[in-house]
Design a protein around this motif. Structure first.
Motif, mmCIF file in Angstrom:
data_model
loop_
_atom_site.group_PDB
_atom_site.id
_atom_site.type_symbol
_atom_site.label_atom_id
_atom_site.label_comp_id
_atom_site.label_asym_id
_atom_site.label_seq_id
_atom_site.Cartn_x
_atom_site.Cartn_y
_atom_site.Cartn_z
ATOM 1 N N ALA A 12 -2.148 -2.078 -2.335
ATOM 2 C CA ALA A 12 -1.158 -1.198 -2.957
ATOM 3 C C ALA A 12 -0.700 -0.147 -1.955
ATOM 4 C CB ALA A 12 -1.772 -0.517 -4.179
ATOM 5 N N PRO A 13 0.578 0.183 -1.990
ATOM 6 C CA PRO A 13 1.055 1.218 -1.064
ATOM 7 C C PRO A 13 0.356 2.537 -1.349
ATOM 8 C CG PRO A 13 2.701 0.756 -2.764
ATOM 9 C CD PRO A 13 1.637 -0.281 -2.908
ATOM 10 N N PRO A 14 0.175 3.352 -0.300
ATOM 11 C CA PRO A 14 -0.509 4.641 -0.524
ATOM 12 C C PRO A 14 0.223 5.480 -1.556
ATOM 13 C CG PRO A 14 0.616 4.582 1.607
ATOM 14 C CD PRO A 14 0.640 3.188 1.066
ATOM 15 N N ALA A 15 -0.547 6.123 -2.396
ATOM 16 C CA ALA A 15 0.040 6.937 -3.451
ATOM 17 C C ALA A 15 0.692 8.177 -2.842
ATOM 18 C CB ALA A 15 -1.038 7.339 -4.450
ATOM 19 N N PRO A 47 12.585 11.063 -0.742
ATOM 20 C CA PRO A 47 12.561 10.979 0.722
ATOM 21 C C PRO A 47 11.273 11.532 1.331
ATOM 22 C CG PRO A 47 14.168 12.619 -0.021
ATOM 23 C CD PRO A 47 13.743 11.855 -1.222
ATOM 24 N N LEU A 48 10.650 12.498 0.689
ATOM 25 C CA LEU A 48 9.370 13.012 1.175
ATOM 26 C C LEU A 48 8.302 11.914 1.134
ATOM 27 C CD1 LEU A 48 7.305 15.215 1.969
ATOM 28 C CD2 LEU A 48 7.145 15.791 -0.478
ATOM 29 N N ASN A 49 8.175 11.250 -0.017
ATOM 30 C CA ASN A 49 7.167 10.195 -0.145
ATOM 31 C C ASN A 49 7.468 9.008 0.774
ATOM 32 O OD1 ASN A 49 5.252 11.235 -2.005
ATOM 33 N ND2 ASN A 49 6.671 10.874 -3.702
ATOM 34 N N GLU A 50 8.726 8.656 0.937
ATOM 35 C CA GLU A 50 9.083 7.557 1.836
ATOM 36 C C GLU A 50 8.705 7.882 3.275
ATOM 37 O OE1 GLU A 50 13.227 6.954 1.208
ATOM 38 O OE2 GLU A 50 12.971 6.149 -0.825
ATOM 39 N N ALA A 51 8.983 9.086 3.702
ATOM 40 C CA ALA A 51 8.646 9.491 5.067
ATOM 41 C C ALA A 51 7.137 9.471 5.297
ATOM 42 C CB ALA A 51 9.204 10.893 5.346
ATOM 43 N N MET A 52 6.363 9.937 4.324
ATOM 44 C CA MET A 52 4.906 9.923 4.478
ATOM 45 C C MET A 52 4.366 8.497 4.500
ATOM 46 S SD MET A 52 3.421 13.229 2.382
ATOM 47 C CE MET A 52 3.943 12.672 0.742
ATOM 48 N N ALA A 53 4.900 7.631 3.647
ATOM 49 C CA ALA A 53 4.427 6.246 3.605
ATOM 50 C C ALA A 53 4.704 5.536 4.921
ATOM 51 C CB ALA A 53 5.087 5.510 2.446
ATOM 52 N N ARG A 54 5.876 5.742 5.503
ATOM 53 C CA ARG A 54 6.228 5.081 6.762
ATOM 54 C C ARG A 54 5.413 5.597 7.941
ATOM 55 N NH1 ARG A 54 11.645 5.875 5.045
ATOM 56 N NH2 ARG A 54 11.780 7.651 6.485
ATOM 57 N N SER A 55 4.888 6.792 7.837
ATOM 58 C CA SER A 55 4.240 7.437 8.983
ATOM 59 C C SER A 55 2.730 7.520 8.862
ATOM 60 C CB SER A 55 4.829 8.839 9.173
ATOM 61 O OG SER A 55 6.232 8.771 9.324
ATOM 62 N N ASP A 78 -1.252 9.215 4.600
ATOM 63 C CA ASP A 78 -1.664 8.445 3.435
ATOM 64 C C ASP A 78 -2.996 8.851 2.819
ATOM 65 O OD1 ASP A 78 -3.282 7.651 5.486
ATOM 66 O OD2 ASP A 78 -2.579 5.570 5.544
ATOM 67 N N ASN A 79 -3.463 10.047 3.132
ATOM 68 C CA ASN A 79 -4.650 10.543 2.429
ATOM 69 C C ASN A 79 -4.436 12.023 2.117
ATOM 70 O OD1 ASN A 79 -5.670 12.260 4.601
ATOM 71 N ND2 ASN A 79 -6.360 10.386 5.630
ATOM 72 N N PRO A 80 -5.228 12.598 1.222
ATOM 73 C CA PRO A 80 -4.980 13.981 0.796
ATOM 74 C C PRO A 80 -4.986 15.003 1.929
ATOM 75 C CG PRO A 80 -6.431 12.901 -0.760
ATOM 76 C CD PRO A 80 -6.271 11.954 0.391
ATOM 77 N N VAL A 81 -5.840 14.819 2.928
ATOM 78 C CA VAL A 81 -5.894 15.785 4.032
ATOM 79 C C VAL A 81 -4.591 15.762 4.814
ATOM 80 C CG1 VAL A 81 -7.032 16.329 6.215
ATOM 81 C CG2 VAL A 81 -8.420 15.716 4.219
ATOM 82 N N ARG A 82 -4.117 14.574 5.173
ATOM 83 C CA ARG A 82 -2.869 14.459 5.929
ATOM 84 C C ARG A 82 -1.679 14.947 5.100
ATOM 85 N NH1 ARG A 82 -3.670 8.344 8.466
ATOM 86 N NH2 ARG A 82 -5.541 8.822 9.695
ATOM 87 N N GLN A 83 -1.632 14.561 3.844
ATOM 88 C CA GLN A 83 -0.508 14.952 2.990
ATOM 89 C C GLN A 83 -0.476 16.463 2.772
ATOM 90 O OE1 GLN A 83 -1.329 12.478 -0.396
ATOM 91 N NE2 GLN A 83 -0.196 10.715 0.423
ATOM 92 N N ALA A 84 -1.631 17.057 2.542
ATOM 93 C CA ALA A 84 -1.682 18.510 2.335
ATOM 94 C C ALA A 84 -1.272 19.256 3.603
ATOM 95 C CB ALA A 84 -3.086 18.927 1.902
#
Length: 305
Positions: free
Chosen positions: A127-130, A155-163, A166-172
């Motif tokens: 599954a793609p990262p949430a 666009p925020l979620n798309e940019a994070m998924a492509r890059s 994909d985990n809470p530490v990176r996203q935060a």
């Protein structure tokens, strides 16, 4: 190779029939020659040649009262016929039937080719990262307008998924940097004129007017001619000729993700922490306390929703 007792019996019968038939043929020939010689010498008083065994007396002569009960209808019937016939033709037929039937019994049956095993079903695609939800973003960045959340969440979620964010530490960490650089997503263009960047060789601003022309834009405030050139190569959009396009929402998050991955900030967030991430984004400690606070809030929301 195992051959049953009845097989031995049939083989003996067939062989005896063949011998008898052959002997009869040779004996008759020899008798004819002897009789001819005797007839010349003694005349018609010579008795008829000795009587050879006939097919009908063969079984009693070799000690069997009757042919054993056949096990196979095909080969045994041929053996019986040959034995009762007593002729050479019948003997050869008996032997042929015996050999054919024996080969059929002793040769192992050919196993049918095994059907190829069915290939296992392919593993389902991961599954793609949430991503973050609009509610998550509103809690991480308090005061962000609802209409901006609706426009920016995809666009925020798309940019994070492509890059690989994909985990809470990176996203935060990513959202905390964007929140400070864009003033809580209020603007994708630096408020200052950019004149302070004029002549900055470290930013690639080597031509007159580069400071203002290539001031900070995008969700993470890409700054300087050099970075504008690199992000143009990455996206295919000519930001050198049209620097204002970098502030458009459809480009703001893509260029922010490019900057993030070009500095390997996923690994930095995983290992070195938010202070080092902030230094690599901003070049110093500007608004560091807020970056740390937004990062901690992001972890609280994404780890314990």
């Amino acid at each position: 190779m195992y051959v049953s007792h009845s097989r031995h019996v049939r083989a003996a019968i067939a062989a005896a029939a063949l011998i008898t038939a052959g002997t009869s043929v040779m004996g008759l020939g020899a008798t004819a020659v002897a009789n001819a010689d005797t007839a010349i010498a003694a005349g018609p008083s010579i008795s008829a040649p000795a009587r050879y065994l006939e097919g009908g007396t063969l079984f009693s002569t070799i000690g069997f009262e009757a042919l054993p009960k056949p096990e196979s209808a095909s080969a045994e019937s041929a053996t019986d016929a040959a034995a009762s016939d007593g002729s050479a033709t019948g003997a050869f037929a008996a032997l042929s039937a015996f050999v054919t039937d024996s080969a059929a019994e002793t040769e192992p049956a050919t196993e049918s080719a095994a059907e190829p095993a069915a290939e296992p079903a392919p593993e389902p695609a991961p599954a793609p990262p949430a991503g973050v939800t609009p509610e998550d973003l509103a809690r991480i960045v308090p005061g962000i307008a609802a209409e901006k959340i609706a426009a920016y969440i995809a666009p925020l979620n798309e940019a994070m998924a492509r890059s690989g964010i994909d985990n809470p530490v990176r996203q935060a960490a990513f959202i905390a940097q964007l929140a400070v650089e864009s003033d809580s997503f209020r603007t994708f263009e630096e408020y200052a004129s950019g004149r302070a960047y004029e002549g900055r060789a470290d930013l690639g601003n080597t031509q007159p007017g580069d400071g203002e022309r290539y001031k900070g834009r995008g969700a993470i405030q890409i700054t300087g001619r050099h970075n504008y050139e690199k992000v143009s190569e990455y996206t295919g959009v000519d930001f050198i000729a049209h620097p204002e396009l970098l502030a458009a929402p459809e480009n703001a998050f893509t260029t922010a993700a490019w900057y993030w991955t070009s500095r390997n900030l996923n690994q930095v967030a995983d290992t070195a922490g938010i202070v080092r991430v902030s230094e690599l984004v901003n070049g110093g400690h500007h608004a560091l306390s807020r970056r740390i606070a937004d990062f901690q809030r992001g972890l609280d929301v994404l780890i314990r929703p």
